[in-house]
Design an enzyme around this catalytic site. Structure first.
Site, PDB file in Angstrom:
ATOM      1  N   LYS A 165      54.462  98.954  32.575  1.00 11.92           N
ATOM      2  CA  LYS A 165      55.705  99.681  32.881  1.00 11.92           C
ATOM      3  C   LYS A 165      56.118  99.556  34.355  1.00 11.92           C
ATOM      4  CE  LYS A 165      55.390 103.014  29.131  1.00 11.92           C
ATOM      5  NZ  LYS A 165      55.448 104.414  28.715  1.00 11.92           N
TER       6      LYS A 165
ATOM      7  N   ASP B 127      61.418 107.580  28.325  1.00 11.04           N
ATOM      8  CA  ASP B 127      60.289 108.422  27.917  1.00 11.04           C
ATOM      9  C   ASP B 127      60.595 109.904  28.124  1.00 11.04           C
ATOM     10  OD1 ASP B 127      58.613 106.403  27.050  1.00 11.04           O
ATOM     11  OD2 ASP B 127      57.742 106.085  29.028  1.00 11.04           O
TER      12      ASP B 127
ATOM     13  N   GLY C 176      51.065 111.874  37.138  1.00 12.30           N
ATOM     14  CA  GLY C 176      50.984 110.416  37.085  1.00 12.30           C
ATOM     15  C   GLY C 176      52.275 109.827  36.531  1.00 12.30           C
TER      16      GLY C 176
HETATM   17  P1  ATR Z   1      49.834 108.232  33.137  1.00 15.73           P
HETATM   18  O1  ATR Z   1      50.718 107.048  33.351  1.00 15.73           O
HETATM   19  O2  ATR Z   1      49.269 108.319  31.729  1.00 15.73           O
HETATM   20  O3  ATR Z   1      50.429 109.500  33.595  1.00 15.73           O
HETATM   21  P2  ATR Z   1      48.292 107.944  35.569  1.00 15.73           P
HETATM   22  O4  ATR Z   1      49.489 107.545  36.328  1.00 15.73           O
HETATM   23  O5  ATR Z   1      46.989 107.227  35.778  1.00 15.73           O
HETATM   24  O6  ATR Z   1      48.513 107.907  33.996  1.00 15.73           O
HETATM   25  O7  ATR Z   1      48.062 109.517  35.839  1.00 15.73           O
HETATM   26  C1  ATR Z   1      47.046 110.206  35.211  1.00 15.73           C
HETATM   27  C2  ATR Z   1      47.322 111.692  35.368  1.00 15.73           C
HETATM   28  O8  ATR Z   1      46.403 112.400  34.527  1.00 15.73           O
HETATM   29  C3  ATR Z   1      47.125 112.214  36.769  1.00 15.73           C
HETATM   30  O9  ATR Z   1      47.986 113.308  36.986  1.00 15.73           O
HETATM   31  C4  ATR Z   1      45.662 112.670  36.744  1.00 15.73           C
HETATM   32  O10 ATR Z   1      45.363 113.693  37.667  1.00 15.73           O
HETATM   33  P3  ATR Z   1      45.001 113.335  39.233  1.00 15.73           P
HETATM   34  O11 ATR Z   1      46.230 112.762  39.838  1.00 15.73           O
HETATM   35  O12 ATR Z   1      44.647 114.643  39.833  1.00 15.73           O
HETATM   36  O13 ATR Z   1      43.864 112.352  39.130  1.00 15.73           O
HETATM   37  C5  ATR Z   1      45.605 113.251  35.358  1.00 15.73           C
HETATM   38  N1  ATR Z   1      44.261 113.326  34.775  1.00 15.73           N
HETATM   39  C6  ATR Z   1      43.537 112.339  34.239  1.00 15.73           C
HETATM   40  N2  ATR Z   1      42.385 112.797  33.731  1.00 15.73           N
HETATM   41  C7  ATR Z   1      42.373 114.137  33.939  1.00 15.73           C
HETATM   42  C8  ATR Z   1      41.455 115.201  33.637  1.00 15.73           C
HETATM   43  N3  ATR Z   1      40.305 114.971  33.001  1.00 15.73           N
HETATM   44  N4  ATR Z   1      41.809 116.454  34.017  1.00 15.73           N
HETATM   45  C9  ATR Z   1      42.983 116.701  34.660  1.00 15.73           C
HETATM   46  N5  ATR Z   1      43.881 115.743  34.963  1.00 15.73           N
HETATM   47  C10 ATR Z   1      43.582 114.483  34.618  1.00 15.73           C
END
Ligand code: ATR
Length: 277
Positions: free
Chosen positions: A69, A105, A132
């Site tokens: 993306k 989205d 994210g």
């Molecule tokens: P996506 O495109 O799916 O949003 P990303 O850009 O990698 O993926 O972002 C992942 C998001 O999920 C982030 O907000 C991450 O939190 P951090 O920025 O604090 O790392 C969050 N995330 C992933 N695993 C998590 C968990 N186990 N608990 C809480 N937040 C989580």
């Protein structure tokens, strides 16, 4: 000639997009094909080549899914505001040799919540978990729905603040840490936009954020009762939903953008819905 469309991702075997767009095309009597393409992960630039070649060979549009993306956004010649804020594209259109990037989205998510689930957001307290890519895509459409308050909780609070800064001052939105949520009362809508469910994890959200009359929404779909949805159900929340409606709604937005006609979504959502428990 039959118009060609495709979804590109890697892996792509799980995609429901060809089925969804096939059903839309049939219902709207559109002369088009829609296939799934495996995008190359390497070498650098190979993804862009595949996209451009699809356009040059007469392709009219593409959907883009993980992990492309951001790259799809980067290679576009023109970008919508929504795509620019998300810094990500989930739909492309080929127009006079140019690539136009969109991101449906977020609007698909808000449409699913407001129209399909019948949960109006205006004047409500909304909590989004995660900052994210998925959260980025959702932010502007959420703010456009005019909630009374919009809170973004993230483990990395600087990331949530950066997201808000990028969106500019558009309504009552603020970032917080998960720990702060304990004292913030309940929200009418809690959306899990983290990637935690993909690994079966639960974001550290206290159950006090849920309102029994409210709604808990999981962006992931087809994963049945994720830890987040289970937490909401145990907290007594009646309205729980996964992202299948969002998936179909974003597809309908892309279809309308490409074809100029908007398909109905209800029957397709019903067909794809997997019971949550
Ligand atoms: P996506 O495109 O799916 O949003 P990303 O850009 O990698 O993926 O972002 C992942 C998001 O999920 C982030 O907000 C991450 O939190 P951090 O920025 O604090 O790392 C969050 N995330 C992933 N695993 C998590 C968990 N186990 N608990 C809480 N937040 C989580």
């Amino acid at each position: 000639m039959t118009d060609q469309y495709a979804v590109i991702g890697n892996p792509i075997g799980h995609t429901k997009s060809p089925l969804i767009h096939g059903l839309f095309a049939e219902a709207m009597k559109q002369d088009m094909t829609y296939t799934a393409l495996v995008g190359p992960l390497e070498p650098v630039g190979a993804f862009a080549e595949v996209v451009r070649a699809f356009g040059v060979s007469g392709g009219k549009g593409m959907n883009v899914t993980a992990p492309f993306k951001l790259e799809a956004f980067a290679i576009a010649d023109e970008r919508s505001e929504r795509a620019s804020l998300a810094r990500a594209a989930n739909a492309l259109k080929f127009e006079d040799g140019r690539i136009v990037a969109e991101n449906f989205d977020g609007i698909g998510l808000v449409r699913d919540i407001e129209v399909n689930l019948g949960v109006p957001l205006e004047g409500q307290r909304v909590l989004m978990l995660g900052a994210g890519g998925a959260a980025r895509g959702a932010l502007l459409p959420f703010l456009a729905a005019r909630p009374a308050e919009f809170v973004i909780a993230n483990r990395d609070i600087a990331k949530a603040n950066a997201l808000i800064a990028d969106a500019g001052a558009r309504g009552s939105v603020r970032a917080c840490a998960y720990g702060d949520l304990e004292t913030m009362g309940h929200f009418e809508l809690v959306v899990n936009a983290t990637s935690a469910s993909l690994t079966g994890d639960l974001p550290p959200v206290p159950p006090t954020v849920f309102s029994p009359e409210g709604t808990a929404y999981e962006l992931a779909y087809g994963k049945r009762l994720t830890p987040f949805l289970r937490l909401a159900r145990n907290a007594g929340v009646r309205g729980i939903a996964d992202g299948v409606g969002m998936l179909v709604e974003q597809a309908a937005e892309a279809f309308a953008w490409w074809r100029g006609v908007r398909p109905r979504t209800r029957a397709v959502i019903d067909r794809l819905t997997v019971p949550l428990d």
